[in-house]
Design a protein around this motif. Structure first.
Motif, PDB file in Angstrom:
ATOM      1  N   LYS A 270       0.849  -1.194   0.000  1.00 17.88           N
ATOM      2  CA  LYS A 270       0.000   0.000   0.000  1.00 17.88           C
ATOM      3  C   LYS A 270       0.887   1.248   0.000  1.00 17.88           C
ATOM      4  CE  LYS A 270      -3.838  -2.294   0.488  1.00 17.88           C
ATOM      5  NZ  LYS A 270      -4.764  -2.479  -0.564  1.00 17.88           N
ATOM      6  N   ARG A 271       1.559   1.474  -1.101  1.00 12.49           N
ATOM      7  CA  ARG A 271       2.392   2.667  -1.258  1.00 12.49           C
ATOM      8  C   ARG A 271       2.368   3.071  -2.717  1.00 12.49           C
ATOM      9  NH1 ARG A 271       7.057   1.575  -3.834  1.00 12.49           N
ATOM     10  NH2 ARG A 271       7.944  -0.493  -3.730  1.00 12.49           N
ATOM     11  N   LYS A 272       2.878   4.239  -2.984  1.00 19.40           N
ATOM     12  CA  LYS A 272       2.936   4.699  -4.365  1.00 19.40           C
ATOM     13  C   LYS A 272       4.038   3.957  -5.108  1.00 19.40           C
ATOM     14  CE  LYS A 272       1.280   9.401  -3.749  1.00 19.40           C
ATOM     15  NZ  LYS A 272       1.582  10.817  -4.023  1.00 19.40           N
ATOM     16  N   ILE A 273       3.804   3.731  -6.384  1.00 13.20           N
ATOM     17  CA  ILE A 273       4.836   3.180  -7.250  1.00 13.20           C
ATOM     18  C   ILE A 273       5.882   4.270  -7.442  1.00 13.20           C
ATOM     19  CG2 ILE A 273       5.347   2.393  -9.602  1.00 13.20           C
ATOM     20  CD1 ILE A 273       2.488   1.214  -9.676  1.00 13.20           C
ATOM     21  N   ARG A 274       7.153   3.886  -7.314  1.00 12.43           N
ATOM     22  CA  ARG A 274       8.253   4.842  -7.467  1.00 12.43           C
ATOM     23  C   ARG A 274       8.927   4.622  -8.819  1.00 12.43           C
ATOM     24  NH1 ARG A 274      10.390   7.629  -3.376  1.00 12.43           N
ATOM     25  NH2 ARG A 274      12.504   7.270  -4.096  1.00 12.43           N
ATOM     26  N   VAL A 275       9.029   5.701  -9.604  1.00 13.50           N
ATOM     27  CA  VAL A 275       9.590   5.631 -10.957  1.00 13.50           C
ATOM     28  C   VAL A 275      10.732   6.635 -11.090  1.00 13.50           C
ATOM     29  CG1 VAL A 275       9.100   5.829 -13.422  1.00 13.50           C
ATOM     30  CG2 VAL A 275       7.300   5.040 -11.864  1.00 13.50           C
ATOM     31  N   LEU A 276      11.836   6.181 -11.647  1.00 13.38           N
ATOM     32  CA  LEU A 276      12.948   7.059 -11.997  1.00 13.38           C
ATOM     33  C   LEU A 276      12.869   7.298 -13.504  1.00 13.38           C
ATOM     34  CD1 LEU A 276      15.882   8.122 -10.806  1.00 13.38           C
ATOM     35  CD2 LEU A 276      16.670   6.380 -12.391  1.00 13.38           C
ATOM     36  N   VAL A 277      12.730   8.553 -13.907  1.00 15.18           N
ATOM     37  CA  VAL A 277      12.716   8.923 -15.318  1.00 15.18           C
ATOM     38  C   VAL A 277      14.098   9.487 -15.644  1.00 15.18           C
ATOM     39  CG1 VAL A 277      11.677  10.392 -17.093  1.00 15.18           C
ATOM     40  CG2 VAL A 277      10.237   9.395 -15.297  1.00 15.18           C
ATOM     41  N   ALA A 278      14.742   8.915 -16.663  1.00 10.86           N
ATOM     42  CA  ALA A 278      16.114   9.316 -16.976  1.00 10.86           C
ATOM     43  C   ALA A 278      16.330   9.480 -18.479  1.00 10.86           C
ATOM     44  CB  ALA A 278      17.089   8.275 -16.423  1.00 10.86           C
TER      45      ALA A 278
ATOM     46  N   VAL B 122      10.942  10.443  -9.755  1.00 10.17           N
ATOM     47  CA  VAL B 122      12.231  11.104  -9.605  1.00 10.17           C
ATOM     48  C   VAL B 122      12.746  11.323 -11.024  1.00 10.17           C
ATOM     49  CG1 VAL B 122      14.598  10.885  -8.745  1.00 10.17           C
ATOM     50  CG2 VAL B 122      12.695   9.871  -7.454  1.00 10.17           C
ATOM     51  N   TYR B 123      13.007  12.572 -11.376  1.00 11.34           N
ATOM     52  CA  TYR B 123      13.503  12.892 -12.718  1.00 11.34           C
ATOM     53  C   TYR B 123      14.962  13.308 -12.606  1.00 11.34           C
ATOM     54  CZ  TYR B 123      14.017  15.327 -17.212  1.00 11.34           C
ATOM     55  OH  TYR B 123      14.453  15.738 -18.437  1.00 11.34           O
ATOM     56  N   THR B 124      15.838  12.574 -13.257  1.00 10.08           N
ATOM     57  CA  THR B 124      17.276  12.835 -13.148  1.00 10.08           C
ATOM     58  C   THR B 124      17.745  13.963 -14.055  1.00 10.08           C
ATOM     59  OG1 THR B 124      17.859  11.241 -14.864  1.00 10.08           O
ATOM     60  CG2 THR B 124      17.776  10.430 -12.578  1.00 10.08           C
TER      61      THR B 124
ATOM     62  N   VAL C  34      21.727   3.883 -12.880  1.00 10.12           N
ATOM     63  CA  VAL C  34      21.638   2.700 -12.019  1.00 10.12           C
ATOM     64  C   VAL C  34      21.855   3.087 -10.558  1.00 10.12           C
ATOM     65  CG1 VAL C  34      22.749   0.499 -11.454  1.00 10.12           C
ATOM     66  CG2 VAL C  34      22.207   1.054 -13.835  1.00 10.12           C
ATOM     67  N   SER C  35      22.834   3.924 -10.292  1.00 13.39           N
ATOM     68  CA  SER C  35      23.091   4.372  -8.913  1.00 13.39           C
ATOM     69  C   SER C  35      21.886   5.105  -8.340  1.00 13.39           C
ATOM     70  CB  SER C  35      24.316   5.283  -8.867  1.00 13.39           C
ATOM     71  OG  SER C  35      25.471   4.558  -9.171  1.00 13.39           O
ATOM     72  N   ALA C  36      21.303   5.993  -9.126  1.00 11.76           N
ATOM     73  CA  ALA C  36      20.133   6.740  -8.664  1.00 11.76           C
ATOM     74  C   ALA C  36      18.945   5.813  -8.437  1.00 11.76           C
ATOM     75  CB  ALA C  36      19.769   7.828  -9.672  1.00 11.76           C
ATOM     76  N   ALA C  37      18.743   4.852  -9.325  1.00 11.82           N
ATOM     77  CA  ALA C  37      17.613   3.917  -9.191  1.00 11.82           C
ATOM     78  C   ALA C  37      17.714   3.118  -7.895  1.00 11.82           C
ATOM     79  CB  ALA C  37      17.563   2.976 -10.395  1.00 11.82           C
ATOM     80  N   ILE C  38      18.904   2.659  -7.591  1.00 14.16           N
ATOM     81  CA  ILE C  38      19.094   1.868  -6.372  1.00 14.16           C
ATOM     82  C   ILE C  38      19.010   2.770  -5.133  1.00 14.16           C
ATOM     83  CG2 ILE C  38      20.789   0.490  -5.092  1.00 14.16           C
ATOM     84  CD1 ILE C  38      21.558  -0.692  -7.904  1.00 14.16           C
TER      85      ILE C  38
ATOM     86  N   VAL D 172      12.476   1.990 -13.811  1.00 19.54           N
ATOM     87  CA  VAL D 172      13.316   2.982 -14.479  1.00 19.54           C
ATOM     88  C   VAL D 172      12.691   3.204 -15.857  1.00 19.54           C
ATOM     89  CG1 VAL D 172      15.556   3.466 -15.519  1.00 19.54           C
ATOM     90  CG2 VAL D 172      15.443   2.382 -13.270  1.00 19.54           C
ATOM     91  N   ALA D 173      12.320   4.442 -16.123  1.00 11.35           N
ATOM     92  CA  ALA D 173      11.750   4.817 -17.421  1.00 11.35           C
ATOM     93  C   ALA D 173      12.810   5.622 -18.171  1.00 11.35           C
ATOM     94  CB  ALA D 173      10.481   5.642 -17.230  1.00 11.35           C
ATOM     95  N   LEU D 174      13.342   5.028 -19.229  1.00 14.17           N
ATOM     96  CA  LEU D 174      14.387   5.669 -20.025  1.00 14.17           C
ATOM     97  C   LEU D 174      13.777   6.332 -21.249  1.00 14.17           C
ATOM     98  CD1 LEU D 174      16.925   2.717 -19.850  1.00 14.17           C
ATOM     99  CD2 LEU D 174      17.006   4.846 -18.537  1.00 14.17           C
ATOM    100  N   SER D 175      14.320   7.469 -21.633  1.00  9.68           N
ATOM    101  CA  SER D 175      13.805   8.209 -22.781  1.00  9.68           C
ATOM    102  C   SER D 175      14.960   8.701 -23.631  1.00  9.68           C
ATOM    103  CB  SER D 175      12.983   9.403 -22.286  1.00  9.68           C
ATOM    104  OG  SER D 175      12.599  10.222 -23.367  1.00  9.68           O
ATOM    105  N   SER D 176      14.896   8.385 -24.928  1.00 10.55           N
ATOM    106  CA  SER D 176      15.942   8.866 -25.832  1.00 10.55           C
ATOM    107  C   SER D 176      15.409   8.966 -27.254  1.00 10.55           C
ATOM    108  CB  SER D 176      17.141   7.917 -25.821  1.00 10.55           C
ATOM    109  OG  SER D 176      18.118   8.359 -26.731  1.00 10.55           O
ATOM    110  N   LEU D 177      15.769  10.060 -27.900  1.00  9.61           N
ATOM    111  CA  LEU D 177      15.454  10.228 -29.324  1.00  9.61           C
ATOM    112  C   LEU D 177      16.727  10.249 -30.153  1.00  9.61           C
ATOM    113  CD1 LEU D 177      12.641  12.934 -29.192  1.00  9.61           C
ATOM    114  CD2 LEU D 177      12.395  10.510 -29.682  1.00  9.61           C
TER     115      LEU D 177
END
Length: 160
Positions: A4-12, A38-40, A50-54, A61-66
């Motif tokens: 019963k907690r929020k899902i935690r997502v790292l966007v990088a 958490v937006y890096t 990886v360090s930030a995610a841990i 971990v949601a990765l974004s690249s164009l």
């Protein structure tokens, strides 16, 4: 039992890709869906991600690249997390070549999303994976079962 907690997502944003709008948009969409984000920021190395995610104890971990560097960075992040014994879920966004998709999925990126993907598809994928694979509900059964198919979304111009 589901936590019963929020899902935690790292966007990088890995690498030197300066296109930030997609990452910031997905961060806002996930926050609006009730997730903790958490937006890096831009220009992150795989090691930094990886360090930030841990350190942040994220579920996803949601990765974004164009910048057409998804194959290098997304697989590198997935491999580094596996080597650290992490079960953090990885999704990726951007304009991803059809040739790269099988390699990314094999590396452990569970969802690949391009421009125009309906928000609900991404949100549902994250919620479903986290509840099954990170929060224990069905975790033991999931490890014994055959690997699940990863989600991929094709570019869609239709508005919901």
């Amino acid at each position: 039992m589901v936590e019963k907690r929020k899902i935690r997502v790292l966007v990088a944003k890995p690498g030197t890709d300066s296109h930030f709008r997609g990452a910031e948009l997905i961060a806002q969409i996930l926050r609006n869906a009730g997730m903790e984000v958490v937006y890096t920021g831009r220009y992150q190395t795989s090691e930094m991600i990886v360090s930030a995610a841990i350190a942040e104890d994220v579920d996803v971990v949601a990765l974004s690249s164009l910048a057409w560097s998804q194959e290098k960075f997304y697989t590198e992040v997935a491999d580094m997390l596996k080597k650290k014994g992490s079960d953090i879920i990885i999704i990726g966004g951007g304009i991803i070549s059809e040739k790269a998709k099988p390699k990314l999925l094999k590396a452990g990126v569970t969802g690949l999303y391009g421009p125009g993907t309906p928000y609900e598809v991404i949100i549902d994928h994250i919620k479903g994976r986290v509840e099954k694979e990170r929060w224990g509900k069905g975790k033991a059964a999931a490890k014994k079962a055959a690997p699940k198919k990863a989600a991929t979304a094709k570019k869609s111009c239709k508005k919901k």
